[in-house]
Design a protein around this motif. Structure first.
Motif, PDB file in Angstrom:
ATOM      1  N   VAL A   1      34.710  56.979  39.402  1.00 14.63           N
ATOM      2  CA  VAL A   1      34.311  55.603  39.714  1.00 14.63           C
ATOM      3  C   VAL A   1      34.155  54.790  38.430  1.00 14.63           C
ATOM      4  O   VAL A   1      34.596  53.640  38.350  1.00 14.63           O
ATOM      5  N   GLU A   2      33.559  55.389  37.416  1.00 14.29           N
ATOM      6  CA  GLU A   2      33.418  54.701  36.135  1.00 14.29           C
ATOM      7  C   GLU A   2      34.789  54.328  35.572  1.00 14.29           C
ATOM      8  O   GLU A   2      34.986  53.227  35.063  1.00 14.29           O
ATOM      9  N   SER A   3      35.734  55.234  35.705  1.00 12.20           N
ATOM     10  CA  SER A   3      37.092  54.967  35.222  1.00 12.20           C
ATOM     11  C   SER A   3      37.739  53.831  36.006  1.00 12.20           C
ATOM     12  O   SER A   3      38.445  52.987  35.428  1.00 12.20           O
ATOM     13  N   ILE A   4      37.496  53.779  37.313  1.00 10.85           N
ATOM     14  CA  ILE A   4      38.057  52.710  38.154  1.00 10.85           C
ATOM     15  C   ILE A   4      37.493  51.363  37.727  1.00 10.85           C
ATOM     16  O   ILE A   4      38.222  50.372  37.608  1.00 10.85           O
ATOM     17  N   VAL A   5      36.195  51.312  37.470  1.00 11.00           N
ATOM     18  CA  VAL A   5      35.558  50.060  37.040  1.00 11.00           C
ATOM     19  C   VAL A   5      36.112  49.625  35.686  1.00 11.00           C
ATOM     20  O   VAL A   5      36.494  48.462  35.493  1.00 11.00           O
ATOM     21  N   ASN A   6      36.185  50.555  34.754  1.00  9.63           N
ATOM     22  CA  ASN A   6      36.700  50.225  33.417  1.00  9.63           C
ATOM     23  C   ASN A   6      38.133  49.718  33.492  1.00  9.63           C
ATOM     24  O   ASN A   6      38.499  48.743  32.828  1.00  9.63           O
ATOM     25  N   SER A   7      38.953  50.380  34.299  1.00 16.54           N
ATOM     26  CA  SER A   7      40.367  49.987  34.421  1.00 16.54           C
ATOM     27  C   SER A   7      40.495  48.607  35.042  1.00 16.54           C
ATOM     28  O   SER A   7      41.344  47.801  34.626  1.00 16.54           O
ATOM     29  N   ALA A   8      39.657  48.308  36.044  1.00 19.95           N
ATOM     30  CA  ALA A   8      39.706  46.993  36.687  1.00 19.95           C
ATOM     31  C   ALA A   8      39.354  45.891  35.696  1.00 19.95           C
ATOM     32  O   ALA A   8      39.967  44.818  35.697  1.00 19.95           O
ATOM     33  N   ILE A   9      38.372  46.165  34.839  1.00 16.92           N
ATOM     34  CA  ILE A   9      37.954  45.162  33.848  1.00 16.92           C
ATOM     35  C   ILE A   9      39.053  44.960  32.803  1.00 16.92           C
ATOM     36  O   ILE A   9      39.351  43.837  32.394  1.00 16.92           O
ATOM     37  N   GLU A  10      39.680  46.053  32.386  1.00 18.49           N
ATOM     38  CA  GLU A  10      40.788  45.944  31.420  1.00 18.49           C
ATOM     39  C   GLU A  10      41.970  45.212  32.033  1.00 18.49           C
ATOM     40  O   GLU A  10      42.630  44.401  31.381  1.00 18.49           O
ATOM     41  N   GLU A  11      42.240  45.512  33.294  1.00 19.11           N
ATOM     42  CA  GLU A  11      43.417  44.945  33.953  1.00 19.11           C
ATOM     43  C   GLU A  11      43.251  43.455  34.250  1.00 19.11           C
ATOM     44  O   GLU A  11      44.219  42.699  34.242  1.00 19.11           O
ATOM     45  N   SER A  12      42.014  43.026  34.501  1.00 21.27           N
ATOM     46  CA  SER A  12      41.798  41.667  34.983  1.00 21.27           C
ATOM     47  C   SER A  12      42.028  40.607  33.914  1.00 21.27           C
ATOM     48  O   SER A  12      42.614  39.563  34.178  1.00 21.27           O
ATOM     49  N   GLY A  13      41.556  40.869  32.678  1.00 20.06           N
ATOM     50  CA  GLY A  13      41.646  39.837  31.651  1.00 20.06           C
ATOM     51  C   GLY A  13      40.940  38.576  32.107  1.00 20.06           C
ATOM     52  O   GLY A  13      39.913  38.621  32.784  1.00 20.06           O
ATOM     53  N   PHE A  14      41.508  37.412  31.759  1.00 24.28           N
ATOM     54  CA  PHE A  14      40.985  36.142  32.241  1.00 24.28           C
ATOM     55  C   PHE A  14      41.688  35.782  33.538  1.00 24.28           C
ATOM     56  O   PHE A  14      42.835  36.181  33.779  1.00 24.28           O
ATOM     57  N   SER A  15      41.034  34.990  34.350  1.00 24.21           N
ATOM     58  CA  SER A  15      41.687  34.411  35.530  1.00 24.21           C
ATOM     59  C   SER A  15      42.154  33.012  35.141  1.00 24.21           C
ATOM     60  O   SER A  15      41.369  32.065  35.158  1.00 24.21           O
ATOM     61  N   PRO A  16      43.424  32.852  34.746  1.00 23.13           N
ATOM     62  CA  PRO A  16      43.899  31.560  34.245  1.00 23.13           C
ATOM     63  C   PRO A  16      44.057  30.539  35.365  1.00 23.13           C
ATOM     64  O   PRO A  16      44.026  30.872  36.544  1.00 23.13           O
ATOM     65  N   GLU A  17      44.213  29.271  34.949  1.00 24.52           N
ATOM     66  CA  GLU A  17      44.395  28.202  35.927  1.00 24.52           C
ATOM     67  C   GLU A  17      45.678  28.420  36.728  1.00 24.52           C
ATOM     68  O   GLU A  17      45.735  28.145  37.915  1.00 24.52           O
ATOM     69  N   LEU A  18      46.709  28.904  36.059  1.00 28.24           N
ATOM     70  CA  LEU A  18      47.984  29.169  36.724  1.00 28.24           C
ATOM     71  C   LEU A  18      48.074  30.641  37.092  1.00 28.24           C
ATOM     72  O   LEU A  18      47.578  31.503  36.371  1.00 28.24           O
ATOM     73  N   SER A  19      48.722  30.924  38.195  1.00 28.22           N
ATOM     74  CA  SER A  19      48.884  32.307  38.638  1.00 28.22           C
ATOM     75  C   SER A  19      49.955  32.997  37.798  1.00 28.22           C
ATOM     76  O   SER A  19      51.126  32.600  37.818  1.00 28.22           O
TER      77      SER A  19
END
Length: 515
Positions: A291-309
């Motif tokens: 679970v810790e690995s899943i959380v860490n990976s999600a945070i790494e993968e997300s980056g910023f949520s930019p205005e454009l998709s």
């Protein structure tokens, strides 16, 4: 003094003499500040009870209750003895003073070893904030409960509902670093009694005020993106991990994230707050690290949520790449073909050698022309070719090898002998070769689309780089280590790097249009 600075000083003071508890104590304190319950999981002798006492010391002299559970524990030991005076008046009530129903902070060690009667009453007290004392309903002032055990609840024991109320779950292991261990055994025993200065200790009126203000903090779009990524991954891995997160737990966990942002002087959550989800979602020792690995990976993968998709920009770029490539270059090898009865055929002019006499040296050659259906090239079946009029040549047999080469046999060549030859259809244009007649008007239009896409990517990159500059300092949190914050930074840096690669790829597409 800012609230963040004050909380940092408070953590420093209650952590004196505690080794390798740099995240455990801050997170447990955050839970208490938020009114959340904490479960400390680990073997005996790892200072779990000391952690609880230190957390209580962060508050201004709160009523504190502590008890070591066992299978012989009785409700009297936790909720108070029955009042003899009340019994004489035909009332069954308990004297709850100095027991759990009157405590603001409590520590219950080896909680799962207790009796069902105690655990059921405890669930009601946690759920509703009240204790039913005979005919009276007493309001329980409990701010936070810390429980501990060296095991998680066994399945099918009816403990799921109570376990779910412990929003924070922290692993408390033995000291691992050699220097810390030597310091521990060389120093005096660590005590719960510490001096917390008046300027940082939490007053009752402050605590109540903070809880109201925490509700005004917003979950950022970045945090929501991270949460959705985690939920999807937990769902995808449910069979392997068996982790179910209730809606109530998600709501309470989100409140913890908001509290982290509030005590860091922010009005919105960010990546460092989301790291706290590592302590909210695991259920057993077997899935804790996953679970810790899943959380860490999600945070790494997300980056910023930019205005454009970015996903939409990627789809546009891929579509342009495909269209430009199709318009300028041949998608596959183009062979010289002839139309016979409305179907495409390869024309083959092949020289065959055969023995023309009795002796092996009597070799003759003959050139034959025949036609092979283009749809047979990917097949490994044996078939007959055709002549120019579409008549099947039964004395010929053809077999492709799957690599573009065809073995052709002629039976009874010149009425005498069989002969074999290997032929390869003639390629006019190889795959990837530039086309001769290109629609320049269309190419210019595609080039304009690439320029427009490049500008969108550059704008997004500029926004991300500008946000990164101010974001790095805001990631600091006394509840999360610097090493953990680097997980969030890695994801943001990777996103910026990926944007630069996308822009570079657009430059490649512009180069193709100009070729």
């Amino acid at each position: 003094m800012s609230l963040q600075t004050r909380i940092k000083k408070l953590i420093d003071q209650i952590s004196v003499g505690m080794h390798e508890r740099e995240e455990i104590i801050p997170v447990a304190l955050l839970g208490a500040l938020t009114g959340q319950n904490t479960f400390l999981y680990g073997p005996p002798g790892t200072a779990k009870s000391l952690i609880s006492r230190r957390i209580a010391k962060a508050f201004d002299n709160p009523p504190y209750f502590e008890y070591l559970m066992n299978r012989f524990s009785t409700p009297e030991e936790v909720f108070g003895p029955v009042s003899i005076k009340a019994l004489k008046e035909d009332q069954y009530t308990r004297k709850t003073e100095n027991y759990l129903p009157k405590a603001e902070f409590a520590f219950l060690d080896e909680i799962w070893k207790s009796s069902p009667a105690i655990l059921n009453s405890l669930l009601t007290l946690i759920n509703e904030g009240i204790y039913k004392n005979g005919q009276e309903l007493e309001k329980a002032p409990l701010k936070a409960l810390i429980a501990a055990s060296n095991e998680t609840p066994e399945e099918n024991q009816g403990l799921d509902a109570l376990y779910d109320r412990f929003i924070i779950r922290l692993m408390v292991g033995p000291i691992e670093i050699k220097e810390n261990f030597e310091s521990l055994i060389s120093s005096k025993p660590t005590h719960a009694e510490i001096k917390v200065t008046d300027e940082v200790v939490v007053k009752n009126n402050e605590w109540a005020s903070w809880l109201k203000k925490i509700d005004t903090v917003e979950l950022s779009q970045d945090t929501l993106t991270i949460i959705h990524l985690i939920r999807k991954e937990l769902s995808d891995q449910f069979v392997e991990l068996g982790v179910y997160v209730s809606d109530r737990r998600w709501q309470k966990a989100a409140q913890l994230l908001k509290a982290s942002a509030f005590f860091n002087n922010r009005k919105q959550t960010n990546h460092s707050d989301a790291l706290l989800l590592r302590y909210c979602l695991w259920t057993t020792e077997n899935n804790r690290e996953d679970v810790e690995s899943i959380v860490n990976s999600a945070i790494e993968e997300s980056g910023f949520s930019p205005e454009l998709s970015l996903a939409e920009l990627d789809r546009k770029k891929d579509a342009l790449d495909k269209e430009i490539t199709n318009e300028i270059f041949h998608e596959k090898d183009v062979y010289e073909t002839h139309d016979i009865n409305g179907k495409e055929h390869y024309q083959v002019k092949q020289v065959f050698s055969y023995r023309g006499g009795y002796y092996a040296s009597d070799t003759k050659t003959t050139t034959r022309t025949f036609y092979i259906p283009i749809n047979k090239m990917k097949s490994k079946d044996t078939f007959n070719p055709f002549d120019a009029n579409g008549n099947e040549l039964e004395t010929y047999t053809c077999t492709f090898d799957g690599q573009g080469s065809c073995e052709v046999k002629i039976t009874g060549l010149e009425g005498r002998y069989d002969s074999t030859a290997h032929v390869t259809p003639k390629i006019l244009y190889k795959k990837g070769q530039k086309k001769q007649n290109v629609n320049n008007r269309l190419i210019n239009a595609l080039k304009a689309e690439v320029n427009k896409l490049t500008q969108s990517l550059r704008t997004t990159l500029e926004l991300c780089e500008a946000k990164q500059a101010e974001y790095v300092s805001s990631l600091y949190s006394p509840f999360v280590s610097e090493q953990s914050c680097n997980i969030a930074l890695n994801g943001i840096n990777q996103q910026i790097s990926n944007l630069k690669l996308r822009i570079k790829d657009c430059d490649r597409l512009k180069g193709l249009c100009s070729a």
